[in-house]
Design a protein around this motif. Structure first.
Motif, PDB file in Angstrom:
ATOM      1  N   GLU A 110     -30.390   1.396 -12.875  1.00  0.00           N
ATOM      2  CA  GLU A 110     -30.528   1.888 -14.313  1.00  0.00           C
ATOM      3  C   GLU A 110     -30.661   3.379 -14.066  1.00  0.00           C
ATOM      4  OE1 GLU A 110     -31.945   0.415 -17.700  1.00  0.00           O
ATOM      5  OE2 GLU A 110     -31.149  -1.601 -17.033  1.00  0.00           O
ATOM      6  N   ILE A 111     -30.007   4.398 -14.591  1.00  0.00           N
ATOM      7  CA  ILE A 111     -30.145   5.893 -14.453  1.00  0.00           C
ATOM      8  C   ILE A 111     -29.407   6.507 -15.670  1.00  0.00           C
ATOM      9  CG2 ILE A 111     -28.398   6.191 -12.754  1.00  0.00           C
ATOM     10  CD1 ILE A 111     -30.302   8.182 -11.312  1.00  0.00           C
ATOM     11  N   GLY A 112     -29.715   7.677 -15.701  1.00  0.00           N
ATOM     12  CA  GLY A 112     -28.808   8.278 -16.748  1.00  0.00           C
ATOM     13  C   GLY A 112     -27.257   8.779 -15.961  1.00  0.00           C
ATOM     14  N   ILE A 113     -26.454   8.546 -16.861  1.00  0.00           N
ATOM     15  CA  ILE A 113     -25.061   8.919 -16.188  1.00  0.00           C
ATOM     16  C   ILE A 113     -24.357  10.075 -16.753  1.00  0.00           C
ATOM     17  CG2 ILE A 113     -24.742   6.664 -15.283  1.00  0.00           C
ATOM     18  CD1 ILE A 113     -22.885   6.028 -17.595  1.00  0.00           C
ATOM     19  N   ILE A 163     -20.530  11.029 -18.357  1.00  0.00           N
ATOM     20  CA  ILE A 163     -19.401  10.504 -18.320  1.00  0.00           C
ATOM     21  C   ILE A 163     -18.407  11.575 -18.867  1.00  0.00           C
ATOM     22  CG2 ILE A 163     -18.337   8.880 -20.172  1.00  0.00           C
ATOM     23  CD1 ILE A 163     -20.966   7.270 -20.439  1.00  0.00           C
ATOM     24  N   LEU A 174     -29.239  10.543 -25.134  1.00  0.00           N
ATOM     25  CA  LEU A 174     -27.763  11.046 -24.882  1.00  0.00           C
ATOM     26  C   LEU A 174     -27.482  12.032 -25.485  1.00  0.00           C
ATOM     27  CD1 LEU A 174     -24.828   8.480 -24.631  1.00  0.00           C
ATOM     28  CD2 LEU A 174     -24.655  10.293 -26.445  1.00  0.00           C
ATOM     29  N   HIS A 234     -28.257  10.316 -20.642  1.00  0.00           N
ATOM     30  CA  HIS A 234     -26.867  10.285 -20.500  1.00  0.00           C
ATOM     31  C   HIS A 234     -26.203  11.410 -21.059  1.00  0.00           C
ATOM     32  CE1 HIS A 234     -27.545   6.021 -19.338  1.00  0.00           C
ATOM     33  NE2 HIS A 234     -28.142   5.850 -20.350  1.00  0.00           N
ATOM     34  N   ALA A 258     -19.486  13.801 -11.665  1.00  0.00           N
ATOM     35  CA  ALA A 258     -19.712  12.611 -12.954  1.00  0.00           C
ATOM     36  C   ALA A 258     -19.513  11.310 -12.294  1.00  0.00           C
ATOM     37  CB  ALA A 258     -18.419  12.883 -13.710  1.00  0.00           C
ATOM     38  N   ASP A 259     -20.114  10.399 -13.044  1.00  0.00           N
ATOM     39  CA  ASP A 259     -20.211   8.956 -12.793  1.00  0.00           C
ATOM     40  C   ASP A 259     -18.980   8.293 -13.302  1.00  0.00           C
ATOM     41  OD1 ASP A 259     -23.271   8.847 -11.522  1.00  0.00           O
ATOM     42  OD2 ASP A 259     -23.336   9.915 -13.613  1.00  0.00           O
ATOM     43  N   THR A 260     -18.860   8.326 -14.346  1.00  0.00           N
ATOM     44  CA  THR A 260     -17.603   7.718 -14.892  1.00  0.00           C
ATOM     45  C   THR A 260     -16.761   8.728 -15.445  1.00  0.00           C
ATOM     46  OG1 THR A 260     -18.848   5.890 -15.531  1.00  0.00           O
ATOM     47  CG2 THR A 260     -16.948   5.891 -16.884  1.00  0.00           C
TER      48      THR A 260
END
Lengths: 203, 203
Positions: A32-35, A37, A130, A162, A178-180
């Motif tokens: 669980e971590i800020g992502i 996008i 966010l 996020h 970036a993650d996503t």
């Protein structure tokens, strides 16, 4: 066994295999971590997806910060709506519309840098769950902002925060961290068929 | 002429050409009519873009109807948030989660058809400016609903009503009658890096 029973049983067997596969993948993904996008590409849905994530976060009781880069000559439906909730959403719009309307690079650069200061302020506040940086990619593409400083600031934000970044032409450096990342591609567009930009769908 | 003046002047000339081109295209697109928007593909952002359009429409004072097909075992942030505005948004969620969780084709078909009846009700009401049919493509893909009946109903809706349809694997027949179609493609996904589905970003 009749035909429809057969279809139903094969469906059930297929779905059991699918569930086992998905459950295994879900068990393996436990961080669980800020992502970060990124929504890029020439198709529709980059900003609207960002605003969908804003209300998703609001539904979970998070506070949200929005900075709109480049856009701003015309106020949008999402802005009008979200300004109803000033305790939940901080909304900052960079003035003066698209760069092809202003045609003034120095003024655009100045405005983008002011907007980035607002983003930095959100990134110093762990209470904001966010942040939507709408059309940031355009400001990076025109080099109104330096991609390396932007990335340095992003990587220093609170760990659980996020960030959603939108706009066509996301730079490779940003995609790398970036993650996503999703590319929205045009399959067809109403505009090409002579339909104007309408309230509620385009703005 | 120094280097930065030169860059700024070339920028201005390029933006003037771009503005002329865009203004001409805008003048040619003058039809106002309800459109069908389809968000498909394997990437993120299909549903969240639909929810972004919901708040865009709300900001313009439209009434909105939402039907969520397939999803529904777990309530989402967007549902929690939008249920705060029952006079503006009618929200209908088809029960019991994803098809690989239920593994019962007959029950899924029944639920999908009940959800479609709700969609038909929205499509009989011209006071509803925008309808989101979230994950409808999944119900079509598994043939819980017949694509030809669905299209017939869509084409008979009030002329100014917008419809947004989401879900991977949009059928070709639906793409053919849609006005705007976007394919969301995966560039990268946090899940693959071991990050779990988190509140506020994934649900």
């Amino acid at each position: 066994m009749d035909h429809s029973t057969d279809i139903n049983q094969r469906h059930q067997a297929r779905m059991e295999r699918k569930k086992a596969f998905i459950d295994k993948k879900i068990a393996a993904a436990d961080k669980e971590i800020g992502i970060i996008i990124v929504n890029t590409g020439n198709g529709k849905g980059k900003s609207s997806s960002g605003f969908g994530m804003v209300i998703r976060a609001l539904g979970h009781g998070m506070k949200v910060g929005v900075v709109q880069f480049i856009k701003g000559a015309m106020s949008t439906g999402e802005e009008t709506f979200l300004r109803r909730f000033p305790d939940e959403v901080s909304f900052h719009v960079m003035g003066e519309g698209y760069t092809w309307d202003t045609q003034d690079r120095e003024r655009d650069t100045e405005k983008a840098q002011l907007a980035w200061q607002q983003a930095q302020e959100f990134m110093r506040d762990p209470a904001i769950g966010l942040i939507l940086l709408d059309e940031l990619n355009i400001a990076l593409k025109y080099r109104y902002l330096d991609v390396h400083s932007v990335i340095a600031d992003l990587l220093e934000r609170p760990p659980m925060q996020h960030v959603v970044i939108t706009g066509r032409g996301a730079p490779a450096e940003l995609i790398a961290i970036a993650d996503t990342v999703t590319e929205m591609a045009v399959v067809k567009h109403a505009f090409a068929a002579g339909i104007t930009a309408q309230a509620g769908t385009e703005w």
